[in-house]
Design an enzyme around this catalytic site. Structure first.
Site, short mmCIF file in Angstrom:
data_model
loop_
_atom_site.label_atom_id
_atom_site.label_comp_id
_atom_site.label_asym_id
_atom_site.label_seq_id
_atom_site.Cartn_x
_atom_site.Cartn_y
_atom_site.Cartn_z
N PRO A 137 -41.11 -28.83 -28.23
CA PRO A 137 -41.09 -28.06 -27.13
C PRO A 137 -40.83 -26.52 -27.07
O PRO A 137 -40.97 -25.82 -26.05
CB PRO A 137 -39.91 -28.75 -26.26
CG PRO A 137 -39.07 -29.50 -27.23
CD PRO A 137 -40.14 -29.69 -28.31
N ASP A 185 -50.96 -21.90 -31.16
CA ASP A 185 -50.87 -21.59 -29.78
C ASP A 185 -50.39 -20.55 -29.39
O ASP A 185 -49.59 -19.78 -30.25
CB ASP A 185 -50.38 -22.94 -28.98
CG ASP A 185 -51.47 -24.12 -29.00
OD1 ASP A 185 -52.65 -24.08 -29.41
OD2 ASP A 185 -50.96 -25.30 -28.63
N LYS A 233 -53.86 -19.63 -25.08
CA LYS A 233 -54.71 -20.01 -23.91
C LYS A 233 -53.51 -19.75 -22.66
O LYS A 233 -52.38 -20.02 -22.83
CB LYS A 233 -55.25 -21.54 -23.95
CG LYS A 233 -56.30 -21.87 -24.92
CD LYS A 233 -56.38 -23.43 -24.49
CE LYS A 233 -57.50 -23.82 -25.41
NZ LYS A 233 -56.83 -24.19 -27.03
N GLY A 250 -47.88 -26.50 -29.56
CA GLY A 250 -46.68 -26.82 -28.83
C GLY A 250 -46.73 -28.43 -28.45
O GLY A 250 -47.69 -28.91 -28.13
N GLY A 251 -45.37 -28.74 -28.43
CA GLY A 251 -45.11 -30.13 -28.03
C GLY A 251 -45.62 -31.13 -29.10
O GLY A 251 -45.71 -31.08 -30.17
N ASP A 252 -46.51 -32.14 -28.56
CA ASP A 252 -47.09 -33.08 -29.43
C ASP A 252 -48.66 -33.00 -29.19
O ASP A 252 -49.34 -32.72 -28.22
CB ASP A 252 -47.01 -34.33 -29.12
CG ASP A 252 -47.60 -35.52 -30.05
OD1 ASP A 252 -46.88 -36.02 -30.73
OD2 ASP A 252 -48.56 -35.96 -29.49
N ILE A 284 -50.44 -35.24 -26.71
CA ILE A 284 -50.36 -35.11 -25.09
C ILE A 284 -50.62 -33.73 -24.47
O ILE A 284 -50.04 -32.98 -24.76
CB ILE A 284 -48.83 -35.44 -25.13
CG1 ILE A 284 -48.36 -36.88 -25.69
CG2 ILE A 284 -48.48 -35.52 -23.45
CD1 ILE A 284 -47.07 -37.27 -25.55
N ALA A 305 -43.20 -32.06 -24.77
CA ALA A 305 -42.35 -31.07 -23.78
C ALA A 305 -41.42 -32.12 -22.88
O ALA A 305 -40.49 -31.86 -22.77
CB ALA A 305 -43.31 -30.25 -23.13
N MET A 308 -48.35 -28.51 -16.70
CA MET A 308 -49.08 -27.72 -15.97
C MET A 308 -49.21 -27.84 -14.71
O MET A 308 -50.52 -27.70 -14.11
CB MET A 308 -50.42 -27.61 -16.91
CG MET A 308 -50.31 -27.64 -18.25
SD MET A 308 -51.98 -27.86 -19.18
CE MET A 308 -51.93 -29.80 -18.88
N GLY A 368 -38.22 -25.10 -21.38
CA GLY A 368 -37.11 -26.26 -22.06
C GLY A 368 -36.94 -25.75 -23.38
O GLY A 368 -37.84 -25.54 -24.16
#
Length: 263
Positions: A20, A43, A65, A96-98, A101, A127, A177, A206
């Site tokens: 995250p 990203d 993006k 970012g994150g996984d 997902i 996240a 989002m 976060g």
């Protein structure tokens, strides 16, 4: 058989979840992958400290993006990755994150495999999990929630998504989002029968500097996002578990302000 992290294996893709935001939440395997990268395709929200883990000579390519504006369309990103792999490079696709997902990781794996190239996936802390943990917000709890669902507030149009049954008593809904459509999201959920006084938390930035966790009620979600100037990245959590969090109760504060102004 050697894994893709074997230094002798060339011309491959390692799809890495960066978590995250906080570099401390990278997995050990993610760090190993970054250290062997020739090219990092990343990203836009990746912390610079994460990018610094890659070798100094590694090429870093941003494919950031933003809502309604892509630096590169997804097909072009896929082609970029494949072109670098074909030169023999170790390409780390950092997301970012996984990656699996709401990260389009599945699409990129399909493209690389269709090109006949090797790919490995290194999962990351999503996240939802990272931001909720920071806010002391359990997404499931024996007394409050036995199920949790993840949805996207922007994916292929809000009106096309069916969220019936995903939020309500005993269930937790996590919305990615969703900042730009927060008011519509609240209306959609209430129309599906979710109580207007269902607790909601917005977890902004976060694990990053300037992070905020803000708690309100579903009927106040849109107005709260506007008056607090909430910015992406942020996730929205809907459910009784929100009451267990450390999130600041902004609805109560504004209710007190209104009482004073009316006095």
């Amino acid at each position: 058989m050697a894994t893709l992290l074997d230094p002798a294996a060339r011309g491959r893709v390692i799809l890495v979840g960066a978590g995250p935001g906080d570099p401390g939440l990278l997995t050990v395997r993610a760090v190993e992958a970054l250290k062997c990268a020739d090219v990092v395709v990343h990203d836009g929200l990746i912390d610079p400290r994460v990018l610094d883990i890659a070798p100094a000579g590694a090429q870093r390519i941003s494919v950031a993006k933003q809502r309604a504006r892509h630096t590169l369309p997804q097909d072009a990103i896929n082609a970029l990755i494949i072109a670098h792999v074909k030169t023999g490079s170790v390409v780390v696709r950092l997301k970012g994150g996984d990656p699996f997902i709401f990260g389009r990781g599945g699409e990129e794996v399909e493209a690389v495999r269709a090109a006949g190239l090797p790919v490995e996936v290194v999962p990351g802390v999503s996240a939802a999990l990272g931001c909720a943990a920071e806010a002391m917000l359990p997404l499931t709890h024996r007394d409050h929630s036995s199920a949790v669902s993840f949805v996207a507030g922007q994916c292929k149009g809000l009106s096309e998504q069916d969220w019936s049954g995903l939020a309500g008593q005993g269930r937790t809904l996590v919305i990615y989002m969703g900042v730009a459509t927060a008011a519509d999201i609240a209306d959609k959920l209430m129309a599906d029968g979710v109580a207007p006084d269902m607790p909601v938390a917005v977890l902004e930035k976060g694990t990053l500097a300037g992070h905020r966790a803000i708690k309100t009620l579903l009927a106040d979600l849109g107005p709260m996002v506007e008056r607090e100037n909430v910015e992406s990245p942020a996730i929205i959590v809907v459910g009784e578990v929100v009451e267990l969090s450390d999130a600041e109760d902004k609805l109560a504060r504004w209710a007190r302000v209104a009482e004073v102004m009316d006095a």
